[in-house]
Write a protein that holds these residues in place. Structure first.
Motif, short mmCIF file in Angstrom:
data_model
loop_
_atom_site.label_atom_id
_atom_site.label_comp_id
_atom_site.label_asym_id
_atom_site.label_seq_id
_atom_site.Cartn_x
_atom_site.Cartn_y
_atom_site.Cartn_z
N VAL A 146 0.76 -1.18 0.03
CA VAL A 146 0.01 -0.06 -0.11
C VAL A 146 1.01 1.32 0.07
CG1 VAL A 146 -1.88 1.38 1.22
CG2 VAL A 146 -1.88 -1.06 1.15
N LEU A 147 1.99 1.42 0.76
CA LEU A 147 2.64 2.37 0.83
C LEU A 147 3.70 2.59 -0.18
CD1 LEU A 147 3.96 2.67 4.77
CD2 LEU A 147 1.57 3.45 3.69
N ASP A 148 3.70 3.77 -0.83
CA ASP A 148 4.96 4.06 -1.75
C ASP A 148 6.21 3.64 -1.01
OD1 ASP A 148 7.08 5.57 -3.00
OD2 ASP A 148 5.60 7.08 -3.82
N PRO A 149 7.02 2.70 -1.94
CA PRO A 149 8.43 2.09 -1.41
C PRO A 149 9.34 3.39 -1.03
CG PRO A 149 7.81 1.19 -3.38
CD PRO A 149 6.80 2.21 -3.16
N ARG B 148 3.79 2.90 13.07
CA ARG B 148 4.61 3.95 13.26
C ARG B 148 4.85 4.50 11.70
NH1 ARG B 148 7.19 3.87 18.28
NH2 ARG B 148 6.60 2.15 19.31
N TYR B 149 5.24 5.78 11.70
CA TYR B 149 5.30 6.62 10.27
C TYR B 149 5.83 7.93 10.68
CZ TYR B 149 0.83 8.76 12.04
OH TYR B 149 0.02 9.11 12.86
N LEU B 150 6.41 8.36 9.40
CA LEU B 150 7.36 9.66 9.35
C LEU B 150 6.64 10.72 8.64
CD1 LEU B 150 10.87 8.60 8.92
CD2 LEU B 150 9.86 9.11 11.00
N ARG B 151 5.46 10.35 8.08
CA ARG B 151 4.71 11.57 7.58
C ARG B 151 3.23 11.23 7.85
NH1 ARG B 151 3.62 12.62 2.51
NH2 ARG B 151 3.98 10.51 1.70
N ASP B 152 2.33 12.28 8.13
CA ASP B 152 1.05 11.98 8.60
C ASP B 152 0.10 11.46 7.53
OD1 ASP B 152 1.67 13.30 10.87
OD2 ASP B 152 0.88 15.22 10.33
N GLU B 153 0.61 11.65 6.23
CA GLU B 153 -0.37 11.05 5.25
C GLU B 153 -0.19 9.61 5.19
OE1 GLU B 153 1.01 15.23 3.87
OE2 GLU B 153 1.87 13.52 4.89
N VAL B 154 1.31 9.24 5.36
CA VAL B 154 1.43 7.60 5.59
C VAL B 154 0.58 6.97 6.71
CG1 VAL B 154 3.09 6.16 6.11
CG2 VAL B 154 3.59 8.14 4.55
N ASP C 181 -6.24 3.46 6.79
CA ASP C 181 -7.00 2.83 6.06
C ASP C 181 -7.07 1.44 5.79
OD1 ASP C 181 -8.32 5.28 5.70
OD2 ASP C 181 -7.32 5.99 3.90
N GLY C 182 -5.78 0.73 5.58
CA GLY C 182 -5.33 -0.23 5.40
C GLY C 182 -5.87 -1.43 6.50
N LEU C 183 -5.64 -0.85 7.68
CA LEU C 183 -6.43 -1.58 8.95
C LEU C 183 -7.83 -1.72 8.90
CD1 LEU C 183 -4.04 -0.16 11.68
CD2 LEU C 183 -3.94 -2.32 10.65
N ARG C 184 -8.55 -0.62 8.44
CA ARG C 184 -9.82 -0.81 8.20
C ARG C 184 -10.38 -1.79 7.22
NH1 ARG C 184 -9.49 4.97 10.15
NH2 ARG C 184 -9.16 5.72 7.86
N ARG C 185 -9.63 -1.61 6.10
CA ARG C 185 -10.08 -2.49 4.79
C ARG C 185 -9.82 -4.10 5.22
NH1 ARG C 185 -7.34 1.33 1.70
NH2 ARG C 185 -5.57 0.35 1.69
N VAL C 186 -8.71 -4.49 5.99
CA VAL C 186 -8.39 -5.76 6.62
C VAL C 186 -9.55 -5.97 7.30
CG1 VAL C 186 -7.15 -7.07 8.09
CG2 VAL C 186 -5.92 -5.55 6.31
N ALA C 187 -9.92 -5.27 8.28
CA ALA C 187 -11.21 -5.80 9.27
C ALA C 187 -12.56 -5.89 8.28
CB ALA C 187 -11.42 -4.63 10.02
N ALA C 188 -12.73 -5.06 7.41
CA ALA C 188 -14.04 -5.49 6.49
C ALA C 188 -13.91 -6.56 5.47
CB ALA C 188 -14.25 -3.91 5.63
#
Length: 385
Positions: free
Chosen positions: A221-224, A255-261, A267-274
């Motif tokens: 999902v994340l940009d490399p 954990r992440y270094l940019r808020d957009e990440v 969003d990815g966690l919510r999609r996994v749950a769904a």
């Protein structure tokens, strides 16, 4: 720094190491700080700021400038491994495994240096912070009016860094340390006999697929070129070997270094749950508990800190940020400032942060105290806004 003061700081640091105060239980440490502040001649001391926090003020007329210097005080719920260390922790299950004993002592040393120096004018706030290790100490101090009661134009802090040469200061251009949030994926199924799975909705099978799917968030999902971490750390579910469970709870951290990440991971966690809900006929929900934001230096204070470091010791500007978190970030959301690392030396033999063999390098104390004092002087002497 003269030899006598360096020896005194080493003695104080080792006392704190032997008598650690766990997060939210730093009362004895705060009392020690107040006692030593008074010994070196500090008279303006506020206690119980945001819990066990202490804020001391040094003031000289001639300038309206003000600057804050922060040292954190709390220890960790870790049993110290060393049996030979003469100043090993005397508190079972608690030790200074992150070097906050050194951070506190270095701030006391900076106070002593500034009191000896007549060249500066203005106001210096010495912020001894409790509960950095997940206890919300910075937020508590802010809620208790830290910046309203003790105004500061800028604020500076530091952390010792194993693996970086002892006494070397690393200054980052932007992000220093990551945002850290904790999350849960709660999967509700339908319990039943292990021999009759068709009559159940198995949350453990769903949890297994969720665990694998979560690892695809960073990878797919994340940009490399971006940095993120999703770690699943606990799984709880089931009561009997012959029963299909009713509920499974997966816990972890992101954990992440940019808020957009951070938003992409959520969003990815919510999609996994769904997805597991739809696939396995269970009910799955994701709950994220917001932790500390990204620790990110402000440009002008960052350069001021770099100049102060270069005047004192070796300076590095090429050290990458870390995915660990630091609640000094909350101060940087309120007031311009910078957070630096000061090398603790080699990290071999377990001398790593949060390791039961860790010990702060006392040779770093004179450098850290001198850096903090020099940073305060430069901040008070700066021109313009």
């Amino acid at each position: 720094m003269d030899t006598t003061l360096a020896e005194t700081l080493t003695r104080w640091r080792r006392h704190l190491h032997a008598n650690p105060g766990l997060t939210l239980n730093e009362g004895t440490t705060a009392e020690f700080v107040v006692e030593k502040l008074k010994e070196i001649g500090v008279t303006d001391i506020a206690e119980h700021v945001g819990g066990h926090g202490v804020v001391a003020t040094l003031h000289r007329p001639g300038s309206n400038r003000s600057v804050g210097l922060r040292g954190d005080m709390d220890a960790l719920p870790i049993e110290e491994a060393s049996q030979e260390l003469p100043y090993r922790s005397t508190v079972p299950g608690v030790m200074h495994a992150c070097g906050h004993d050194g951070h506190t002592t270095a701030l006391l040393g900076a106070a002593a240096l500034l009191l000896q120096d007549q060249s500066w004018s203005g106001t210096v706030r010495l912020v001894f912070q409790p509960a950095e290790e997940g206890g919300g100490g910075a937020a508590s101090m802010i809620r208790d009016g830290l910046f309203r009661r003790f105004p500061m134009d800028q604020i500076y802090g530091w952390h010792n860094w194993p693996g970086l040469p002892a006494g070397t200061v690393a200054v980052h251009d932007g992000a220093v340390m990551a945002a850290g949030n904790r999350f849960e994926i709660i999967i509700e199924g339908h319990a039943g006999h292990a021999a009759l799975p068709h009559l159940t909705r198995d949350p453990i099978v769903a949890a297994g697929h969720a665990i694998v799917a979560c690892q695809s968030i960073v990878a797919r999902v994340l940009d490399p070129m971006d940095t993120g971490v999703v770690s699943l750390t606990t799984v709880h579910g089931g009561e009997a070997q012959n029963q299909i469970a009713a509920r499974v709870v997966i816990q972890g951290s992101m954990r992440y270094l940019r808020d957009e990440v951070g938003e992409q991971i959520r969003d990815g966690l919510r999609r996994v749950a769904a997805g597991v809900s739809a696939t396995f006929g269970v009910q799955a929900e994701t709950h994220v508990r917001e932790g500390v934001p990204v620790t990110r230096n402000h440009p002008e204070p960052r350069e001021l800190a770099a100049g102060a470091a270069a005047a004192i010791t070796a300076l590095r500007r090429d050290v990458p940020p870390a995915m660990t978190g630091e609640d000094f970030s909350r101060f940087l959301h309120e007031v311009p400032g910078a957070f630096v690392w000061i090398g603790n030396g080699a990290s071999d033999n377990g001398r790593e942060l949060h390791n039961p063999n860790y010990d702060f390098n006392d040779a770093v104390l004179p450098v850290a105290s001198a850096f903090l004092a020099e940073t305060a002087r430069r901040s008070l002497a700066r021109t313009g806004e």
